[in-house]
Design a protein around this motif. Structure first.
Motif, PDB file in Angstrom:
ATOM      1  N   VAL A 159       0.849  -1.193   0.000  1.00 20.22           N
ATOM      2  CA  VAL A 159       0.000   0.000   0.000  1.00 20.22           C
ATOM      3  C   VAL A 159       0.871   1.225   0.000  1.00 20.22           C
ATOM      4  O   VAL A 159       1.516   1.536   0.981  1.00 20.22           O
ATOM      5  CB  VAL A 159      -0.912   0.060   1.267  1.00 20.22           C
ATOM      6  CG1 VAL A 159      -2.337   0.351   0.862  1.00 20.22           C
ATOM      7  CG2 VAL A 159      -0.778  -1.176   2.108  1.00 20.22           C
TER       8      VAL A 159
ATOM      9  N   CYS B 152      -0.378   4.249  -1.205  1.00 16.56           N
ATOM     10  CA  CYS B 152      -1.213   5.427  -1.021  1.00 16.56           C
ATOM     11  C   CYS B 152      -2.210   5.209   0.112  1.00 16.56           C
ATOM     12  O   CYS B 152      -2.514   4.096   0.510  1.00 16.56           O
ATOM     13  CB  CYS B 152      -1.976   5.724  -2.314  1.00 16.56           C
ATOM     14  SG  CYS B 152      -0.861   6.265  -3.592  1.00 16.56           S
TER      15      CYS B 152
ATOM     16  N   SER C  47      -5.640   4.976   1.945  1.00 15.57           N
ATOM     17  CA  SER C  47      -6.948   4.476   1.500  1.00 15.57           C
ATOM     18  C   SER C  47      -8.028   5.474   1.908  1.00 15.57           C
ATOM     19  O   SER C  47      -7.787   6.395   2.692  1.00 15.57           O
ATOM     20  CB  SER C  47      -7.201   3.094   2.112  1.00 15.57           C
ATOM     21  OG  SER C  47      -8.258   3.163   3.026  1.00 15.57           O
ATOM     22  N   SER C  48      -9.231   5.274   1.374  1.00 15.01           N
ATOM     23  CA  SER C  48     -10.292   6.224   1.736  1.00 15.01           C
ATOM     24  C   SER C  48     -11.046   5.769   2.979  1.00 15.01           C
ATOM     25  O   SER C  48     -11.857   6.510   3.518  1.00 15.01           O
ATOM     26  CB  SER C  48     -11.256   6.396   0.557  1.00 15.01           C
ATOM     27  OG  SER C  48     -11.697   5.122   0.146  1.00 15.01           O
ATOM     28  N   SER C  49     -10.711   4.592   3.448  1.00 18.47           N
ATOM     29  CA  SER C  49     -11.407   4.105   4.643  1.00 18.47           C
ATOM     30  C   SER C  49     -10.646   4.491   5.895  1.00 18.47           C
ATOM     31  O   SER C  49      -9.441   4.272   6.003  1.00 18.47           O
ATOM     32  CB  SER C  49     -11.539   2.571   4.563  1.00 18.47           C
ATOM     33  OG  SER C  49     -11.546   2.032   5.865  1.00 18.47           O
TER      34      SER C  49
ATOM     35  N   MET D  40      -9.245   1.505   7.888  1.00 20.41           N
ATOM     36  CA  MET D  40      -8.092   0.884   7.241  1.00 20.41           C
ATOM     37  C   MET D  40      -6.840   1.717   7.469  1.00 20.41           C
ATOM     38  O   MET D  40      -5.758   1.198   7.715  1.00 20.41           O
ATOM     39  CB  MET D  40      -8.347   0.708   5.742  1.00 20.41           C
ATOM     40  CG  MET D  40      -8.995  -0.626   5.408  1.00 20.41           C
ATOM     41  SD  MET D  40      -9.198  -0.791   3.648  1.00 20.41           S
ATOM     42  CE  MET D  40      -7.542  -1.156   3.159  1.00 20.41           C
ATOM     43  N   ASN D  41      -7.019   3.024   7.384  1.00 19.52           N
ATOM     44  CA  ASN D  41      -5.871   3.913   7.624  1.00 19.52           C
ATOM     45  C   ASN D  41      -5.345   3.755   9.034  1.00 19.52           C
ATOM     46  O   ASN D  41      -4.141   3.644   9.272  1.00 19.52           O
ATOM     47  CB  ASN D  41      -6.275   5.364   7.394  1.00 19.52           C
ATOM     48  CG  ASN D  41      -6.366   5.692   5.906  1.00 19.52           C
ATOM     49  OD1 ASN D  41      -5.726   5.015   5.106  1.00 19.52           O
ATOM     50  ND2 ASN D  41      -7.139   6.698   5.574  1.00 19.52           N
TER      51      ASN D  41
ATOM     52  N   SER E  28      -3.651   0.541   9.398  1.00 13.67           N
ATOM     53  CA  SER E  28      -2.364   0.561   8.701  1.00 13.67           C
ATOM     54  C   SER E  28      -1.305   1.269   9.531  1.00 13.67           C
ATOM     55  O   SER E  28      -0.172   0.812   9.659  1.00 13.67           O
ATOM     56  CB  SER E  28      -2.574   1.225   7.354  1.00 13.67           C
ATOM     57  OG  SER E  28      -1.375   1.673   6.846  1.00 13.67           O
TER      58      SER E  28
ATOM     59  N   ASN F 162      -9.174   9.924   0.196  1.00 14.61           N
ATOM     60  CA  ASN F 162      -7.863   9.269   0.182  1.00 14.61           C
ATOM     61  C   ASN F 162      -6.731  10.298   0.207  1.00 14.61           C
ATOM     62  O   ASN F 162      -5.627  10.044  -0.207  1.00 14.61           O
ATOM     63  CB  ASN F 162      -7.714   8.323  -1.008  1.00 14.61           C
ATOM     64  CG  ASN F 162      -7.923   9.051  -2.321  1.00 14.61           C
ATOM     65  OD1 ASN F 162      -8.286  10.231  -2.306  1.00 14.61           O
ATOM     66  ND2 ASN F 162      -7.700   8.367  -3.416  1.00 14.61           N
TER      67      ASN F 162
END
Lengths: 401, 547
Positions: free
Chosen positions: B31, B33, B35-37, B40-41, B44, B147
């Protein structure tokens, strides 16, 4: 690779070569004075005054003063170098000549054999300094001069040199000379050396003991006594009192001396302390013969008056100046006459002729000392100037009547 | 020349061993970039930072009733928490600007332009640079559905305040010294040189530490080629960490095989400013108050800022003294050894006897004695640096007694040697630059050994070797011994002596570009010709007197 090998070689030479000429201070015996005599067998007798360092410096170790600051021992030899080798056999440490302050030569040696051979050896030696002072031992053996302990100065050689210097500046009847000056005079055909002498007053045996300097009066005392005149490297005459003083004046070595003058039946009534002086020597050639004129200008303070002199009166002062000048003139003329009788040009007039008239000098050089110098015409001019009369003009007792 | 690559190799090996770079690599590829979630960010970041508790996640609703969610991420301690609460969290929460119609992408724009009232705010899409910002104290704002992340500069937290520098103290002159914060340090120099031509370039060095390194120079004064050279040398550095400017110094200097420093370092902003004005380049490293200055000349290590603040007579005298003292600290004990074991004839008789008497009971040769004392002193000095302050006095008493008293009384060393070692020790502290003083400390032993082998001849030999070596050194291409070798007559006035400021017309030729003139004409102070400045009474009297 080559560089590495080169580097190793350099490192190797540095680290493996050992220590060239390395002498620790604890391996050397510092010789402070050397006396040279000659014994009946005709051998040189060297007397070495070695500094006993531990006894001089009173440092942490204590000591200092309880034992003699010097240790003296002697060695004989056919030559000076032989003598020095023989001496080495008697010392646990290497003899170290660089700090020899004083060289004493016995009267006998200087008279009979001359000093030429000694000075050749000293001149060649890389260890001897040419600034080493030289004195003669008069009426005693040279060895005795270096054996005696001196008061005030712990180091006897230092004491002798300082005595010599103070006698030269305060009395004006001795000269301080070093090996260098003597070598120059010996070499030059137009100059002969003079060397001051020391003599021993008192019991020489007790002078060697440490007890001798523990009392207020010394059993044996060293004293400057006269100037030795040399000719062709041999001692031929002694100059004392006025003759010595006149010589020192003519040599332009007077620094501070006292001149006295008789005045109206009073002997030494006026005393002048010379504070500065200048002796100028000029040479003229008159029909192939040199003529010397000495011009002395001295300046001083009147320091003692026994008569009732009114020093505020300019006529009296001028009179004093004139009389003093006359006295000095005769003193110097006598000294020069004495030198001429000795046929020894101790003033270096010949050298001055060489410098001013090198062409003429070549002709007279060969028999300068024996023919030309004794016939030399010397004209002495003196000019004394009284700068001050001390802190007063008339003596305080002049008002008493 | 062989040294450098080997260092690099070792460093990269360390990287692999520590496992940091392996994780780094895997993340990079999977990954790159954001993410838009939101979840998830967060996940991460948590995974990447190993769930470190000092990384704070603050879930915030955007506006009062827009229904949009955001997460604010910052590292505790690195950020100024008041700024984060007051200007970010509060403004985002309470902003009336948001409604349910607004799309997440628009929200990002609105937050940065209308809501957060802060100076530095940027957008970021890549994880790499996001982490750099986050870990250097910025705050990251994620918005659900977008994102792109916002980065607000909130660097702060506890740092040491500006204090008086401890290594270069002066009697006259500014007292402040650099701190560990690079931004503060740069600002301190900017405050002195108030000029748009003062340029700063920034870069990050250290694959693990990502340390901020900045170079600073004055455009027009600094030689462009030297700036370029320094820049390219800095860029070439590939190392895991930079913990102090010493790392940089050792990696960019011209040659490593020399005891002499070829980069100057200082803790004082006025020294940096003064050197920049002579065309040098300053290198700031985050986390250390020591700023590097290059190109450095030999003579610079003997210059103290005070030289320029005091009048030139005093300045010249002290400059002269410093160089003399440096030579003492180099050859002091060596000279003693040489003179007492080889050239006894050089010492006056009385002194020789004194020394001989002291050495009478010492069982060692002079060189061994000197080495014992020097090593003893080095031990004391090193111990004095390292030990806790509380027992410092104990060690100094023991040291003084052992070296000064007992060793002498026991007859192991002579008092003269103690004097020599102490004067040398004191002399070594009179050099203004510590890095030059310690190189003298090292060379002293070389001198001593050569003195013990060859005497004064050995000292002269090593002295010439050192001189030749000094003349062969370069600092960023500039001859180390200039302006003495090569001789630049117009600049000799600021070496062994410092001539009056009114005579300092030009900058050093070798290091400066176009702007060479330092001062205008007629700068020499002159006494006033008329007496108009003194009071009227005096003037009247003066006039009457002249009649």
């Amino acid at each position: 690779m080559n560089r590495t090998i080169f580097f190793l070689i350099v490192i190797g030479t540095i680290l493996l070569s050992g220590c060239w000429n390395k002498r620790e201070l604890t391996d050397i015996a510092v010789v402070s004075a050397l006396a040279i005599d000659k014994n009946e067998e005709g051998k040189y007798v060297g007397t070495f005054q070695v500094i006993n360092a531990g006894n001089i410096a009173s440092g942490e170790q204590g000591g200092g003063g309880e034992n003699a600051p010097i240790r003296v021992f002697s060695a004989t030899g056919e030559s000076l170098i032989q003598m020095s080798r023989n001496a080495a056999a008697k010392m646990p440490r290497q003899l170290f000549y660089e700090h020899v302050k004083l060289l004493v030569i016995s009267e006998e040696l200087a008279k009979n054999e001359g000093i030429n051979t000694i000075f050749d050896s000293l001149d060649r030696s890389p260890n001897f300094r040419i600034t080493t002072r030289v004195v003669l031992a008069r009426d005693t053996e040279a060895a005795n001069v270096v054996k005696v302990l001196t008061a005030i100065e712990k180091l006897p050689s230092e004491g002798i040199i300082k005595t010599l210097k103070s006698a030269e500046t305060m009395q004006g009847e001795t000269v301080t000379v070093d090996i260098h000056a003597i070598m120059n005079a010996l070499r030059s055909p137009g100059k002969e050396p003079v060397i001051s002498a020391f003599t021993l007053k008192g019991d020489e045996k007790s002078g060697e003991r440490i007890q001798s300097i523990q009392s207020t009066t010394l059993d044996a005392n060293l004293q400057a006594k006269g100037i030795g005149v040399f000719k062709e490297g041999k001692l031929i005459d002694w100059l004392e009192d006025d003759a010595a003083s006149g010589t020192v004046w003519a040599l332009n070595k007077i620094q501070r001396t006292v001149m006295t003058l008789d005045w109206e039946n009073e002997i030494d009534a006026v005393a002048l302390e010379v504070i500065r002086q200048n002796t100028g020597v000029t040479i003229e050639m008159i029909s192939g013969k040199p003529k010397i004129s000495i011009e002395i200008r001295a300046e001083g303070d009147i320091r003692e008056v026994k008569n009732q002199l009114d020093l505020s009166h300019p006529n009296i002062l001028m009179n004093i100046e004139k009389k003093l000048g006359k006295k000095l003139k005769t003193e110097i003329e006598d000294a020069i006459l004495r030198a001429q009788e000795n046929k020894s040009d101790i003033f270096g007039f010949g050298e001055m002729v060489y410098q001013d008239y090198p062409e003429e000098w070549k002709k007279i050089k060969a028999d300068w000392q024996d023919v030309h110098f004794p016939e030399l015409k010397v004209d002495v001019k003196t000019d004394i100037f009284v700068r001050q009369t001390g802190l007063r003009n008339k003596p305080y007792f002049s008002d008493f009547e | 020349m062989k040294k450098r690559p080997s260092i690099k190799k070792r460093r990269t090996k360390n990287d692999v061993n520590s496992g940091i770079s392996s994780v780094d690599q895997s993340n990079h590829e999977s990954v790159e970039c954001i993410s838009s979630s939101l979840s998830m960010n967060i996940e991460s970041i948590k995974k990447r930072t190993g769930h470190s508790p000092d990384i704070k996640f603050r879930k915030v609703d955007i506006g009062k009733n827009s229904g949009m969610k955001s997460v604010i991420v910052y590292v505790q301690g690195l950020v100024d928490e008041i700024t984060v609460t007051d200007f970010i969290i509060e403004s985002i929460m309470n902003s009336p600007r948001f409604s349910s119609e607004i799309m997440p992408q628009e929200a990002i724009g609105i937050i940065s332009e209308e809501v957060v009232s802060m100076g530095g705010i940027t957008t970021e899409e890549k994880w790499d640079s996001l982490y750099l910002s986050l870990l250097s104290g910025d705050t990251v704002i994620f918005v659900e559905g977008s994102n792109v992340a916002l980065i607000a500069s909130t660097q702060g937290g506890e740092t040491r305040s500006i204090q008086e520098s401890t290594t270069n103290t002066v009697v006259r002159g500014p007292k402040e010294g650099f701190t560990e914060s690079i931004t503060t340090n740069i600002a301190m120099v900017r405050r002195i040189i108030n000029n748009p031509d003062l340029w700063v370039e920034s870069m990050k060095i250290g694959s693990v530490t990502n340390t901020d390194v900045s170079i600073m120079y004055i455009n027009g004064i600094a030689e462009k080629k030297i700036v370029g050279e320094i820049r390219s040398r800095l860029k070439k550095i590939n190392i895991d960490s930079v913990l102090e400017s010493g790392y940089i110094e050792q990696l960019i200097e011209d040659g490593t095989m020399t005891p002499f420093p070829t980069l100057h370092n200082t803790e004082r902003p006025d020294v940096v400013a003064g050197t920049l004005l002579e065309g040098s380049i300053a290198i700031f490293v985050d986390g250390t108050p020591f700023v590097l200055l290059g190109p450095a000349l030999f003579i610079q290590f003997f210059q103290s800022p005070e030289d320029y603040y005091n009048r030139f007579f005093i300045a010249s005298a002290t400059r002269f003294l410093r160089i003399f003292v440096f030579i003492i600290s180099l050859i002091g004990p060596a000279l003693y050894v040489a003179v007492t074991t080889f050239d006894q004839s050089m010492i006056p008789t009385q002194l020789l006897i004194m020394i001989a008497a002291q050495r009478e009971s010492v069982p060692f040769p002079a060189i061994v004695e000197a080495l014992i004392m020097e090593v003893m002193f080095e031990i004391l000095r090193e111990a004095g640096l390292r030990m806790p302050k509380a027992i410092g006095s104990t060690i100094s008493i023991v040291g003084a007694l052992v070296i000064g008293q007992a060793a002498v009384q026991a007859g192991i060393v002579s008092p003269a040697m103690v004097i020599i070692v102490s004067i040398t020790a004191i002399a070594s502290f009179a050099t203004p630059s510590y890095s030059m003083a310690i190189s003298a400390r090292l060379l002293r032993f070389v001198f001593m050994i050569s003195a013990a082998t060859f005497g004064t001849y050995g000292i002269i030999m090593v002295f010439i070797l050192v001189l030749v070596h000094l003349c062969s050194l370069r600092s960023f291409g500039v001859p180390y011994m200039s302006p003495l070798a090569p001789l630049i007559p117009s600049e000799v006035g600021d070496t062994v002596v410092r001539r009056p400021l009114s005579g300092r017309k030009a900058r050093p030729k070798l290091t400066t570009a176009d702007n060479k003139i330092r001062e205008g004409e007629h700068q020499k102070p002159q006494a006033a010709k008329d007496t108009g400045m003194v009071n009227a009474f005096y003037q009247k009297r003066g006039k009457r007197g002249s009649k």
